[in-house]
Scaffold this motif. Structure first.
Motif, PDB file in Angstrom:
ATOM      1  N   LEU A  81       0.692  -1.161  -0.097  1.00 35.05           N
ATOM      2  CA  LEU A  81       0.121   0.136  -0.188  1.00 35.05           C
ATOM      3  C   LEU A  81       0.832   1.308   0.050  1.00 35.05           C
ATOM      4  N   GLY A  82       2.033   1.055   0.541  1.00 40.58           N
ATOM      5  CA  GLY A  82       2.853   2.140   0.714  1.00 40.58           C
ATOM      6  C   GLY A  82       3.592   2.429  -0.692  1.00 40.58           C
ATOM      7  N   LEU A  83       3.787   1.471  -1.305  1.00 40.42           N
ATOM      8  CA  LEU A  83       4.298   1.716  -2.773  1.00 40.42           C
ATOM      9  C   LEU A  83       3.044   2.386  -3.808  1.00 40.42           C
ATOM     10  N   ALA A  84       1.767   1.785  -3.473  1.00 37.58           N
ATOM     11  CA  ALA A  84       0.713   2.287  -4.444  1.00 37.58           C
ATOM     12  C   ALA A  84       0.622   3.762  -4.077  1.00 37.58           C
ATOM     13  N   ASP A  85       1.243   4.374  -2.988  1.00 41.44           N
ATOM     14  CA  ASP A  85       0.698   5.700  -2.514  1.00 41.44           C
ATOM     15  C   ASP A  85       1.821   6.772  -2.992  1.00 41.44           C
ATOM     16  N   VAL A  86       2.866   5.904  -3.540  1.00 37.54           N
ATOM     17  CA  VAL A  86       4.305   6.894  -4.175  1.00 37.54           C
ATOM     18  C   VAL A  86       3.772   7.957  -5.182  1.00 37.54           C
ATOM     19  N   LEU A  87       3.000   7.400  -5.971  1.00 35.01           N
ATOM     20  CA  LEU A  87       2.674   8.283  -7.331  1.00 35.01           C
ATOM     21  C   LEU A  87       1.495   8.856  -7.237  1.00 35.01           C
ATOM     22  N   THR A  88       0.422   8.215  -6.514  1.00 33.44           N
ATOM     23  CA  THR A  88      -0.890   9.086  -6.421  1.00 33.44           C
ATOM     24  C   THR A  88      -1.293   9.063  -5.094  1.00 33.44           C
ATOM     25  N   ASP A  89      -2.489   9.695  -4.707  1.00 31.71           N
ATOM     26  CA  ASP A  89      -3.040   9.697  -3.193  1.00 31.71           C
ATOM     27  C   ASP A  89      -4.069   8.339  -3.371  1.00 31.71           C
ATOM     28  N   ASP A  90      -3.694   7.302  -2.725  1.00 37.41           N
ATOM     29  CA  ASP A  90      -4.608   6.046  -2.650  1.00 37.41           C
ATOM     30  C   ASP A  90      -5.223   6.089  -1.509  1.00 37.41           C
ATOM     31  N   SER A  91      -5.448   7.142  -0.624  1.00 35.67           N
ATOM     32  CA  SER A  91      -5.935   6.859   0.889  1.00 35.67           C
ATOM     33  C   SER A  91      -7.243   6.544   0.854  1.00 35.67           C
ATOM     34  N   LYS A  92      -8.247   6.653  -0.179  1.00 33.41           N
ATOM     35  CA  LYS A  92      -9.525   6.277  -0.024  1.00 33.41           C
ATOM     36  C   LYS A  92      -9.728   4.767  -0.267  1.00 33.41           C
ATOM     37  N   ARG A  93      -8.970   4.148  -1.228  1.00 35.96           N
ATOM     38  CA  ARG A  93      -8.843   2.747  -1.462  1.00 35.96           C
ATOM     39  C   ARG A  93      -8.246   2.044  -0.162  1.00 35.96           C
TER      40      ARG A  93
END
Length: 220
Positions: free
Chosen positions: A167-179
């Protein structure tokens, strides 16, 4: 008015350099984070920075180690704020995910990526990464209140950390907070269903607040 002792000034300068290194790595990336830039951001000369850290690699590895230790100490202090009973598992998983979506993780990711193509840097980083993994696992076990001697519990705690890293990797480029929040809720429910805590077990709040420094020393 007495001047600040030289030793104290040196300690403050060193700490400031380490903090700026982490911020610079997270914001600017590996290539842009030079000793000169870190020194400029810290308000000291390049020579002063190299007095504390002779090489770029010395600066980066020291920054990661010191900042990680500070983050884990903060995690132990924050354990008293975690809820007990219903909702604790989700709160713990959410806290773990926060560790992997913050500035320290983004900075570490820059160094980890560079180390993959640099054998000398990799030799420095691997022992740190292994140590970080052990401490993060122990912290998760303590906060969740699981029995790490149970192979299923051990595997699920490790899976939780792997999930948090992903999840940390997914958040590097875009704001993934909701998912990310939805994933945390669903995974916490899975953990509670897989490992319900019996009334005879040691209360999670007691396990979470217990001093684990001795266990950490034994695992290094």
């Amino acid at each position: 008015m007495t001047s600040e002792p030289k030793q104290d000034r040196s300690r403050v300068t060193r700490r400031h350099l380490l903090e700026e290194t982490i911020d610079c790595l997270a914001e600017q990336g590996w290539a842009a984070t030079t000793v000169s830039l870190v020194a400029q951001r810290a308000g000291v000369s390049r020579g002063a920075a190299q007095h504390h850290f002779p090489t770029r690699e010395d600066l980066f590895t020291a920054a990661l180690e010191v900042m990680f230790e500070a983050r884990m100490e903060q995690a132990r202090r924050e354990a008293t704020d975690l809820p007990t009973g219903a909702g604790r598992t989700e709160a713990v998983v959410s806290r773990l995910v926060e560790y992997y979506t913050g500035t320290l993780f983004k900075a570490a990711l820059q160094v980890w990526t560079a180390a993959a193509a640099d054998p000398e840097l990799r030799a420095r980083i691997l022992p740190l990464e292994e140590r970080f993994g052990r401490v993060a696992h122990r912290t998760a076990v303590e906060h969740l209140g699981f029995d790490d001697g149970d192979p299923i519990a051990h595997g699920l705690v490790q899976a939780t950390l792997d999930l948090a890293r992903g999840l940390g990797l997914a958040d590097v480029l875009t704001d993934d907070s909701k998912r990310r929040a939805e994933v945390v809720r669903n995974w916490a429910a899975q953990l509670d269903a897989a490992l319900p805590r019996g009334e005879s077990a040691e209360p999670p709040c007691d396990r979470a607040t217990r001093d684990v420094s001795g266990a950490e020393r034994g695992g290094r």
